[in-house]
Scaffold this motif. Structure first.
Motif, PDB file in Angstrom:
ATOM      1  N   GLY A   5      70.143 -39.218  40.876  1.00 44.19           N
ATOM      2  CA  GLY A   5      69.769 -40.334  41.476  1.00 44.19           C
ATOM      3  C   GLY A   5      70.781 -40.910  42.230  1.00 44.19           C
ATOM      4  N   ASP A   7      72.377 -44.139  44.744  1.00 42.24           N
ATOM      5  CA  ASP A   7      72.194 -45.572  45.017  1.00 42.24           C
ATOM      6  C   ASP A   7      73.146 -45.569  46.361  1.00 42.24           C
ATOM      7  OD1 ASP A   7      71.799 -48.507  45.429  1.00 42.24           O
ATOM      8  OD2 ASP A   7      73.747 -48.704  44.505  1.00 42.24           O
ATOM      9  N   GLY A  58      67.369 -44.147  46.239  1.00 42.15           N
ATOM     10  CA  GLY A  58      66.931 -45.641  46.034  1.00 42.15           C
ATOM     11  C   GLY A  58      66.453 -45.845  47.385  1.00 42.15           C
ATOM     12  N   TRP A  92      62.640 -43.761  45.811  1.00 41.61           N
ATOM     13  CA  TRP A  92      62.122 -44.682  44.950  1.00 41.61           C
ATOM     14  C   TRP A  92      62.619 -46.103  44.982  1.00 41.61           C
ATOM     15  CZ3 TRP A  92      58.624 -43.787  41.470  1.00 41.61           C
ATOM     16  CH2 TRP A  92      58.534 -44.486  40.264  1.00 41.61           C
ATOM     17  N   ASP A  93      61.562 -46.948  44.958  1.00 41.04           N
ATOM     18  CA  ASP A  93      61.754 -48.290  44.664  1.00 41.04           C
ATOM     19  C   ASP A  93      62.913 -48.881  44.121  1.00 41.04           C
ATOM     20  OD1 ASP A  93      61.585 -51.050  44.923  1.00 41.04           O
ATOM     21  OD2 ASP A  93      59.388 -51.309  44.589  1.00 41.04           O
ATOM     22  N   GLU A  94      64.000 -49.520  44.744  1.00 40.21           N
ATOM     23  CA  GLU A  94      65.313 -49.651  44.129  1.00 40.21           C
ATOM     24  C   GLU A  94      65.288 -51.351  43.839  1.00 40.21           C
ATOM     25  OE1 GLU A  94      68.913 -50.314  46.886  1.00 40.21           O
ATOM     26  OE2 GLU A  94      68.582 -48.520  46.112  1.00 40.21           O
ATOM     27  N   SER A  97      67.416 -52.903  41.018  1.00 43.77           N
ATOM     28  CA  SER A  97      68.228 -52.132  40.169  1.00 43.77           C
ATOM     29  C   SER A  97      69.940 -52.525  40.288  1.00 43.77           C
ATOM     30  CB  SER A  97      68.304 -50.656  40.872  1.00 43.77           C
ATOM     31  OG  SER A  97      68.859 -50.759  42.329  1.00 43.77           O
ATOM     32  N   THR A  98      70.413 -53.152  41.192  1.00 48.34           N
ATOM     33  CA  THR A  98      71.605 -53.656  41.239  1.00 48.34           C
ATOM     34  C   THR A  98      71.829 -54.871  40.451  1.00 48.34           C
ATOM     35  OG1 THR A  98      72.255 -52.563  43.497  1.00 48.34           O
ATOM     36  CG2 THR A  98      73.748 -54.397  42.702  1.00 48.34           C
ATOM     37  N   ALA A 123      73.905 -48.673  39.091  1.00 49.69           N
ATOM     38  CA  ALA A 123      72.468 -48.807  39.923  1.00 49.69           C
ATOM     39  C   ALA A 123      71.751 -47.537  40.135  1.00 49.69           C
ATOM     40  CB  ALA A 123      72.666 -49.705  41.333  1.00 49.69           C
ATOM     41  N   ALA A 124      72.512 -46.461  40.473  1.00 44.68           N
ATOM     42  CA  ALA A 124      71.941 -45.008  40.542  1.00 44.68           C
ATOM     43  C   ALA A 124      71.226 -44.684  39.313  1.00 44.68           C
ATOM     44  CB  ALA A 124      73.099 -44.066  40.923  1.00 44.68           C
ATOM     45  N   ILE A 127      67.987 -46.457  38.688  1.00 50.33           N
ATOM     46  CA  ILE A 127      66.776 -45.898  39.859  1.00 50.33           C
ATOM     47  C   ILE A 127      66.398 -44.756  39.117  1.00 50.33           C
ATOM     48  CG2 ILE A 127      66.642 -44.630  42.158  1.00 50.33           C
ATOM     49  CD1 ILE A 127      68.900 -46.632  42.943  1.00 50.33           C
ATOM     50  N   TRP A 131      62.535 -43.542  37.695  1.00 48.27           N
ATOM     51  CA  TRP A 131      62.008 -42.492  38.240  1.00 48.27           C
ATOM     52  C   TRP A 131      61.335 -41.465  37.348  1.00 48.27           C
ATOM     53  CZ3 TRP A 131      62.236 -37.067  38.488  1.00 48.27           C
ATOM     54  CH2 TRP A 131      61.386 -36.412  39.583  1.00 48.27           C
TER      55      TRP A 131
END
Length: 152
Positions: A5, A7, A58, A92-94, A97-98, A123-124, A127, A131
């Protein structure tokens, strides 16, 4: 089969990896961006080290779902990344996430300096976990854990 994943940001790339079963995501590192060539070389090294077969990148959508300049940059990076590493790259919609990573670190009372070090990889992780959860096989609805007999 492990999945990365990522970011993708203007200064850093947060990296997380799935476990071998594709159930959980763990943080790996934050790649400090220097040049496209150097960034791809470092990601290639990490892909080999962790035996990754797929990448989830992301996609920073606006809150209304539209795409802005950062989403366009992520799409371009996804294309280059896939061609360079020879791996499938899925966007993938992030959204948030942060924010979720920041909230988690604040709740854990992590210092500001340490938060700066790990925010992108966390954050990664968010994400990738999103998923993984969306792609997990459905649970057998007829299974009852109370009926499990380890000696059967």
């Amino acid at each position: 089969m492990r999945t990365f994943g990522l970011d993708y940001g203007t200064k850093t790339i947060g990296v997380a990896v799935s476990d071998g079963l594709g159930l959980t995501a763990q943080t790996v590192t934050t790649v400090r961006r220097t040049s496209l060539k150097a960034d791809l070389a470092e990601l290639s090294r990490l892909v080999k080290e962790y035996e990754v077969t797929r990448i989830v990148l992301g996609l920073p959508l606006n809150m209304n779902g539209s795409e802005g300049p950062r989403a366009e940059a992520s799409r371009r990076f996804a294309d280059v990344l896939g061609q360079s590493l020879g791996l499938p790259v899925e966007l993938w919609d992030e959204r948030l996430s942060t924010v979720a990573a920041q909230r988690t670190l604040l709740e854990a009372d992590v210092s500001r300096a340490k938060r700066r070090e790990v925010i992108d990889q966390l954050a990664a992780q968010f994400i990738l976990q999103g998923w993984l959860d969306a792609h997990r096989a459905p649970v057998d609805e007829g299974y009852d854990p109370d009926d499990y007999d380890p000696e059967a």
